[in-house]
Structures are given as structure tokens and as C-alpha cells.
Design an enzyme around this catalytic site. Sequence first.
Site, PDB file in Angstrom:
ATOM      1  N   ASP A  97       0.793  -1.068   0.039  1.00 45.53           N
ATOM      2  CA  ASP A  97       0.026   0.096  -0.164  1.00 45.53           C
ATOM      3  C   ASP A  97       0.967   1.274   0.132  1.00 45.53           C
ATOM      4  O   ASP A  97       1.811   1.505   1.080  1.00 45.53           O
ATOM      5  CB  ASP A  97      -0.839   0.145   1.224  1.00 45.53           C
ATOM      6  CG  ASP A  97      -1.727   1.037   1.096  1.00 45.53           C
ATOM      7  OD1 ASP A  97      -2.263   1.812   0.239  1.00 45.53           O
ATOM      8  OD2 ASP A  97      -2.367   1.459   2.158  1.00 45.53           O
ATOM      9  N   ASP A 277      -1.679   5.842  -6.792  1.00 49.03           N
ATOM     10  CA  ASP A 277      -2.055   5.054  -5.516  1.00 49.03           C
ATOM     11  C   ASP A 277      -2.304   3.535  -5.918  1.00 49.03           C
ATOM     12  O   ASP A 277      -3.029   3.300  -6.818  1.00 49.03           O
ATOM     13  CB  ASP A 277      -3.291   5.759  -5.003  1.00 49.03           C
ATOM     14  CG  ASP A 277      -3.719   4.838  -3.650  1.00 49.03           C
ATOM     15  OD1 ASP A 277      -2.811   4.373  -3.154  1.00 49.03           O
ATOM     16  OD2 ASP A 277      -4.858   4.699  -3.492  1.00 49.03           O
TER      17      ASP A 277
END
Length: 405
Positions: A97, A277
Site C-alpha cells: 500500500d 495510488d
Amino acid sequence: MFPSSSLLATLLLALAVSANPIVVRQSKASLPFALKFNVSGSTTLPEIDRARAAALISKAKNGKRSGISFGVTNTAVTYTADVGVGSPPTQYSLLIDTGSSNTWVGAGTSYVQTSTSQDTGNTVSVSYGSGSFSGEEFLDTVTLSDDLVIDGQSIGVANQAQGFDGVDGILGIGPVDLTVGTLSDSGASVPTVTDNLFQQGSISSNSIGISYNPVSRVPTTNGELTFGGTDSSKFTGSISFVDITGTSPASEFWGVDQTITYGTSTSILRSTAGIVDTGTTLVLIATDAFNRYKSAVGATLDHATGLLKISSSNFSRLNSLFFNIGGKSYELTANAQIWPRSLNSQIGGTSGNIYLVVADLGSNTGQGLDFINGYTFLERFYTVFDTGNGRIGFATTPNTKSTIN
Ligand SMILES: *[C@@H]1O[C@H](CO)[C@@H](O)[C@H](O)[C@H]1NC(C)=O
Ligand SMILES: *[C@@H]1O[C@H](CO)[C@@H](O)[C@H](O)[C@H]1NC(C)=O
């Protein structure tokens, strides 16, 4: 004699301090990772991505609340890496992440303490929008690969985790400031795995290169994370860097300024800040931009998947979408704008339909975070998250113009 020997000692100490104490064992090392799907129930991909986007934006509106991080939970499309903790190591499957920065284990496979495990006495808690974890903070040896072993990495050990079915925790590789306020006893940040690899001399620069490849089946190991450099076999041409945007809240993440143009001249998004992202699947753009895109391409909203659907005749006329970042244009071809047709059933779609990966962010431009270039964008462009220099790099790849989808 006293003064001069103490002077000598001082000089030696000064030398020892000024000489770089870090011996870099190698310049970089890579970690493969795998794509998995788990879209379940009535939630669609765009809803999952929008929930994450809303959590990111609300953080900015509310300031730096303690321990708030962002939604990788309930993720339908996950990238995981196998990471060892302890000595001998126990293996954990961790979500990669870039939108959060604490590394933790224990959601699935339990933490096993070994001789390298040290309980810091701190508790840790991070909330990820719809999910969360809390537990104890340990220092332990973390093994990412044979070449990437970190001593004394601060990691969370969950005694409570919600929303992490099928994974054991997170490998948080976002900016270190996102860890501020996550520990009980201090407002200090928690060095990330990348920070420690750099500090301990395992890598020569504090940066990460990420490669994703487009896929036509799952699960598959199709990604690679390179700590401390880039893997030149994964990109073509050179990497162009752009500074992290100054616009908040995008600036708190891997944020850049960009414009989006459809075909040669249809403006979709005027210059604005957003983020890159890995925890977002789609390419999300602000609602006003999304509506311009929808009408420019002649698509309709499909309720089963939540995605735009396009007829085959309109697909055959679909133009490229050009992302201009830092003066460079990155072309998302027509094929790159569609969801892999072989994976339609994985997201609640119908085989034979053509779905677009550009989706509605859920708010209009002007939020300081008006787009998210998620992994469907990153599958076509190699990306470098350069913490040391506060910048992000992009390059084309052998798959930029692939027609795999
Ligand atoms: C898929 O998601 C559901 C609901 O979140 C969960 O119960 C299930 O364990 C997950 N399966 C896998 C293989 O991750
Ligand atoms: C194809 O695109 C045009 C606009 O470019 C639109 O009017 C038309 O409805 C689209 N066709 C279908 C089948 O959606």
C-alpha cells in the site's frame, strides 16, 4: 598530553561522525508481488475505490487526526507480497500500500515471537476508512527477500483487525508522515521499511520502483517492487521526474499535478492535484471531468459493475487519453482504458461487454485531490516513488500500448 589526546579523540569522533557510517551492501533489490481478486456481495469496484478516495479527502478536511490512514480494506483487487517476520521467519501475505505507511501483521496468520522479537510496550492503532487494526508495536527482523532483510523494523502486531479477510496485514510504503500519531506513547513517526533499508545500508537510495503488468488471468504474480532503484528491464526510454505537488491533501500522499485530454483536443481535466495510488484499482477523476469523459467517449453507466460500458462500435472509435504530468504526456490507449475482457466475470460483469476503467471520484474538482491514478494506470507506466528527493517518476513500459485487454 591530556588536552591533545582529548583533542585527538574529539577529532576522531568528528571523523567517525562525518564519514558516512552506512556501508551499502548493494544498490537495490526487488520483491515480486501477486494480484488477487475478491469482489463479493453487492459492492462494485467503483464504490470500493470511492470509499477509499473519500477517506483520503476527509482526512485533509479534518486535519491530522491521530492514527488515521486510508482504506485498503474490503479491497476487491489486491496486490500482496510474501514477507517474513522473526528469525526463523514466519511468512505473511501483506497488502502493498502506497497510501499508508505502517507495516503490520497478524490479521490472519498469528504473529510468532522469536529471539529477534522485542515488544516496545507501545500500542498501535490505524483506521483505514471502513476497517482498522490495533495491537502492540514490536521491533523485529523483517525479511522481504534474501537481499532485503531489515533488523529492528517497527511493526504492528494486530490483536484486533477488521476488513482484512484473506490477508495478514499491510506492507505500508507511503510517505512516513502518514504514521504520525499511530503509536500510543509518542507523536513521532514510525520509520517505514524503505526508510530502514536505506538507513541500514541495504539500498543506496530512499526510493521504490513499481512495475505492474496488464493481466488476462488471476491470480498471477505480475508485479515487482524494487527498493533503492529501478529495474531497467521493466521500462522503456528514460524516467521523467516531477516534484510532489504542493496542493493539500494530495501533497500528503504520492501527489502530482496533471491535466487529462481526450484525443487531440478535448479537455477532460484542467491542471489539478491528485495522487498515484497502488491501493486504488481504477482511474478515478472528479465528477465534472468524469461527465465530460462519459459524453466524449459515448458510454453509459452499467449498474451491475458500476463502471462505464461502451458499445463495440464506440470502442472502435475510442481515442487515447493523454495524461500530462510535469510537461510530459503519458498516453493511455483505448485498450488501456478498458477492463480486461477476460476478467469481466470477476467484477460482476457480463462476458462480451466492454467496461471502461475511468470512473467517478465522487466529488467535483477543487478538493485538492481531484484524481487517483490507480493500478489500471500503473499497469501501463513504470513508477518511481522517490522519498529522498520528494518526487515521483514515470516511464513507458513494453506494455504501455499492449492490446491484451
Ligand atoms: C473474500 O471476501 C469475503 C468478504 O469480505 C471474505 O469473507 C472472504 O474470506 C474473502 N475471500 C478470500 C479468499 O480472501
Ligand atoms: C456512441 O457514442 C455516441 C456519441 O459519441 C452516442 O451518441 C451513442 O449513444 C453511443 N452509442 C451507444 C450504443 O452507446
